[in-house]
Scaffold this active site. Structure first.
Site, mmCIF file in Angstrom:
data_model
loop_
_atom_site.group_PDB
_atom_site.id
_atom_site.type_symbol
_atom_site.label_atom_id
_atom_site.label_comp_id
_atom_site.label_asym_id
_atom_site.label_seq_id
_atom_site.Cartn_x
_atom_site.Cartn_y
_atom_site.Cartn_z
ATOM 1 N N ARG A 107 -6.829 -0.551 -4.759
ATOM 2 C CA ARG A 107 -5.522 -0.820 -5.353
ATOM 3 C C ARG A 107 -4.914 -2.024 -4.626
ATOM 4 O O ARG A 107 -4.714 -1.957 -3.409
ATOM 5 C CB ARG A 107 -4.612 0.406 -5.216
ATOM 6 C CG ARG A 107 -3.225 0.119 -5.710
ATOM 7 C CD ARG A 107 -2.246 1.295 -5.720
ATOM 8 N NE ARG A 107 -0.992 0.734 -6.189
ATOM 9 C CZ ARG A 107 0.196 0.864 -5.601
ATOM 10 N NH1 ARG A 107 0.326 1.639 -4.535
ATOM 11 N NH2 ARG A 107 1.240 0.247 -6.066
ATOM 12 N N HIS A 152 4.647 -5.970 -6.777
ATOM 13 C CA HIS A 152 4.867 -5.266 -5.515
ATOM 14 C C HIS A 152 5.909 -6.065 -4.712
ATOM 15 O O HIS A 152 5.629 -6.559 -3.631
ATOM 16 C CB HIS A 152 3.552 -5.086 -4.761
ATOM 17 C CG HIS A 152 3.555 -3.952 -3.777
ATOM 18 N ND1 HIS A 152 2.671 -2.891 -3.846
ATOM 19 C CD2 HIS A 152 4.336 -3.707 -2.704
ATOM 20 C CE1 HIS A 152 2.916 -2.049 -2.842
ATOM 21 N NE2 HIS A 152 3.915 -2.525 -2.132
ATOM 22 N N GLU A 197 7.150 1.183 -6.628
ATOM 23 C CA GLU A 197 8.323 1.671 -5.888
ATOM 24 C C GLU A 197 9.638 1.017 -6.304
ATOM 25 O O GLU A 197 10.252 0.278 -5.519
ATOM 26 C CB GLU A 197 8.110 1.518 -4.372
ATOM 27 C CG GLU A 197 6.964 2.369 -3.853
ATOM 28 C CD GLU A 197 6.916 2.436 -2.329
ATOM 29 O OE1 GLU A 197 7.786 1.853 -1.650
ATOM 30 O OE2 GLU A 197 6.006 3.097 -1.798
ATOM 31 N N ASN A 337 3.682 7.581 -4.628
ATOM 32 C CA ASN A 337 3.564 7.165 -3.223
ATOM 33 C C ASN A 337 4.391 8.141 -2.397
ATOM 34 O O ASN A 337 5.551 8.399 -2.732
ATOM 35 C CB ASN A 337 4.143 5.766 -2.999
ATOM 36 C CG ASN A 337 3.293 4.674 -3.643
ATOM 37 O OD1 ASN A 337 2.266 4.943 -4.249
ATOM 38 N ND2 ASN A 337 3.745 3.429 -3.513
ATOM 39 N N TYR A 339 5.279 9.580 1.817
ATOM 40 C CA TYR A 339 5.068 9.443 3.260
ATOM 41 C C TYR A 339 5.748 10.521 4.094
ATOM 42 O O TYR A 339 5.196 10.983 5.073
ATOM 43 C CB TYR A 339 5.549 8.060 3.732
ATOM 44 C CG TYR A 339 4.668 6.926 3.242
ATOM 45 C CD1 TYR A 339 3.518 6.557 3.941
ATOM 46 C CD2 TYR A 339 4.962 6.238 2.072
ATOM 47 C CE1 TYR A 339 2.695 5.532 3.484
ATOM 48 C CE2 TYR A 339 4.143 5.209 1.608
ATOM 49 C CZ TYR A 339 3.013 4.856 2.322
ATOM 50 O OH TYR A 339 2.196 3.843 1.874
ATOM 51 N N GLU A 407 -0.322 6.018 -2.821
ATOM 52 C CA GLU A 407 -0.160 5.616 -1.411
ATOM 53 C C GLU A 407 0.128 6.839 -0.576
ATOM 54 O O GLU A 407 0.922 7.698 -0.961
ATOM 55 C CB GLU A 407 1.028 4.652 -1.211
ATOM 56 C CG GLU A 407 0.759 3.224 -1.589
ATOM 57 C CD GLU A 407 1.958 2.313 -1.320
ATOM 58 O OE1 GLU A 407 2.716 2.562 -0.353
ATOM 59 O OE2 GLU A 407 2.136 1.354 -2.091
#
Ligand SMILES: *[C@@H]1O[C@H](CO)[C@@H](O)[C@H](O)[C@H]1NC(C)=O
Ligand SMILES: *[C@@H]1O[C@H](CO)[C@@H](O)[C@H](O)[C@H]1NC(C)=O
Ligand SMILES: *[C@@H]1O[C@H](CO)[C@@H](O)[C@H](O)[C@H]1NC(C)=O
Ligand SMILES: *[C@@H]1O[C@H](CO)[C@@H](O)[C@H](O)[C@H]1NC(C)=O
Length: 503
Positions: A107, A152, A197, A337, A339, A407
């Site tokens: 990606r 991005h 995002e 994504n 985290y 991600e």
């Protein structure tokens, strides 16, 4: 030398904090379940974070070039992405790393201003097309499939000068750029991602201004941005759907990032507060795409607070009925994504916030526990169970939909080659993902690790390293050196198991 001595210190710290942190989940054991047949693995990067060559071969300036060149102190270590990992010249090394790990797909993102230097003219840069074509051919020669992000965060500066994401014309500018990419690269791409995002683009770029282009307009411009991002995504998706899908046989979707928001207590008020926060973070972008229109709680809260704050209309710009239909359904699968995690508590007292902001519009308190392990920066807490809860919530909220993790990964400051903490992170996060798949029936079909190589981590610069390969940013040759995590990830891919052996 410095590398190895710091890595020793880091490991000790991680081991200690793992022992006393987060007692409530200390009894968790990594699953011995195998990844199902057909599950695929990839790694991710983004153009500005790896390519360098910021002004090479006619590339136009983009907002991150401008944002950092104007004020270098915006980045923790005063570094920038002018050279970064130099992938513009060393992409063959990147592909070699991916081949070594054995990933199914890569990606990466295309830099808009490499393709159309001034953003919206019909002049396409042949050098830009050439660079990505070489990369595509190298990937193909190595049997690696592709997931390509159109945007991005690197808006051509020429477009920012015309208002950027606040100018309604961006919907057309973005479609023109998408059309060029679909046309030139369509034959090489397996999955297209329109936007990466949106929360970071709008909240951080046009709300608190911490990211490029640095516009500070909390609770106002960030909502205007969000509306345009969603319309631009939908325009590019429809263009793909109508003109390219059948011929190319590829897929197209939007990537939305979300933390997990866990209620602070068992109280109904906290449960409700956590759900409101999830709608303000994930729902803000996902609800229009998957269900239609902004989440109702956003429409209600922002309208009410705007009125009480003396605005003559809601700060959240409405979608027309036609626009609601245009945006709804513009996905091929849900791309996530993820985290970290926050706790959420209901706020007592005040009828409405004095502060005008997206944060205040949610009207709740979000915080992280001190006992949770911290990665390279304070907000980056390692909370593996939050991932499993988020996945189950996605299924409960949007239905039994295919989910691709686009991600997930962890940072450190040293770039140590002995990155056991990264192995632990991947293992624990993927374990909770497998539990959500097997016990919760969540249909996750692919996992993308961030990242294959160390790169330029936005305003953290080179202080936060997330690669499976170390890149020495002082060495002009930027050699890629395997960390332990690359071998662990390679083993997971070949055995389809997180442990030494599986059931
Ligand atoms: C782990 O501990 C928590 C808190 O004591 C408990 O609620 C949970 O059921 C335990 N899980 C397992 C798998 O034993
Ligand atoms: C609201 O106020 C703005 C200026 O603050 C003005 O431009 C706009 O026309 C007003 N809208 C309505 C509906 O009165
Ligand atoms: C998951 O989604 C994919 C793509 O839609 C589908 O082919 C597959 O059957 C689904 N798997 C399960 C277990 O539902
Ligand atoms: C990084 O490269 C510089 C310049 O070549 C060199 O002096 C330094 O020792 C390298 N650092 C590591 C950790 O390899």
């Amino acid at each position: 030398m410095g590398l190895f001595s710091t890595s020793f210190v880091l490991l000790v710290v991680v081991a200690l904090s793992a022992a006393d942190g987060d007692d409530e989940f200390a009894n968790y054991t990594i699953t011995g379940r195998r990844f199902p047949d057909g599950f695929t693995f990839g790694v991710a990067t983004a153009a500005y974070q790896i390519e360098g060559a910021w002004d090479a071969d006619g590339k136009g300036e983009q907002v991150w070039d401008t944002f950092i060149h104007e004020r270098p102190e915006r980045v923790d270590d005063r570094s920038n992405g002018d050279v970064a990992s130099d992938s513009y010249h060393r992409y063959e090394d990147d592909v070699r790393c991916m081949k070594e790990v054995g990933v199914d797909y890569y990606r990466f993102s295309i830099a808009w201003s490499r393709i159309i230097p001034d953003g919206d003219s019909e002049t396409v840069s042949s050098k830009g097309i050439e660079y990505y074509t070489k990369l595509f051919k190298e990937l193909k020669a190595n049997g690696i499939k592709t997931m390509v992000t159109l945007y991005h965060w690197d808006l051509p500066t020429a477009l920012e000068k015309k208002g950027g994401w606040l100018n309604p014309k961006i919907v057309e500018w973005f479609q023109m750029y998408a059309l060029i990419c679909y046309t030139f690269f369509g034959e090489y791409v397996d999955v297209w991602v329109t936007i990466n995002e949106p929360k970071q683009i709008c909240h951080t770029g046009y709300g608190n201004g911490a990211y490029a282009p640095g516009v500070v307009s909390p609770g106002v411009a960030e909502y205007v941005c969000a509306r345009h991002v969603l319309l631009a995504h939908a325009g590019a998706w429809h263009m793909f759907d109508e003109q390219f899908r059948e011929r190319l046989g590829s897929r197209n979707t939007i990537v939305i990032d979300s933390d997990w928001y866990e209620p602070a207590t068992d109280s109904e008020a906290d449960a409700e507060a956590a759900e409101v926060k999830r709608q303000f973070v994930h729902g803000m972008y996902a609800h229009p795409v998957f269900k239609g229109d902004w989440p109702q709680v956003m429409i209600d809260n922002v309208a009410k607070f705007s009125r009480l704050q003396g605005f003559n209309a809601s700060r959240l710009p409405a979608f027309s009925e036609e626009e609601v239909r245009f945006v709804k359904g513009t996905y091929d699968f849900l791309a996530l994504n993820h985290y970290t995690t926050y706790m959420v508590a209901a706020k007592e007292g005040l009828d409405f916030p004095a502060e005008v902001s997206w944060d205040a519009d949610a009207g709740v308190d979000a915080y992280q526990k001190d006992t949770w392990q911290t990665a390279a920066v304070g907000w980056f807490k390692i909370v593996p169970w939050g991932f499993g809860k988020l996945l189950r919530w996605l299924k409960a909220t949007y239905g039994d939909i295919e989910i691709v993790i686009t991600e997930n990964g962890v940072s450190d400051r040293t770039g140590t080659l002995r990155d056991q903490h990264r192995i632990d992170y991947f293992k624990a996060y993927m374990s909770h993902m497998l539990d959500a798949m097997y016990d919760g029936g969540v249909n996750v079909t692919a996992y993308t690790a961030w990242s294959i190589i160390d790169n330029f981590e936005w305003t953290q610069g080179f202080n936060a390293k997330l690669g499976m390969y170390y890149v020495n940013m002082s060495d002009p040759l930027r050699p890629r050196i395997a960390k332990d995590s690359s071998k662990y990830f390679a083993n997971v891919i070949s055995t389809r198991c997180l442990l030494d052996s599986c059931e």
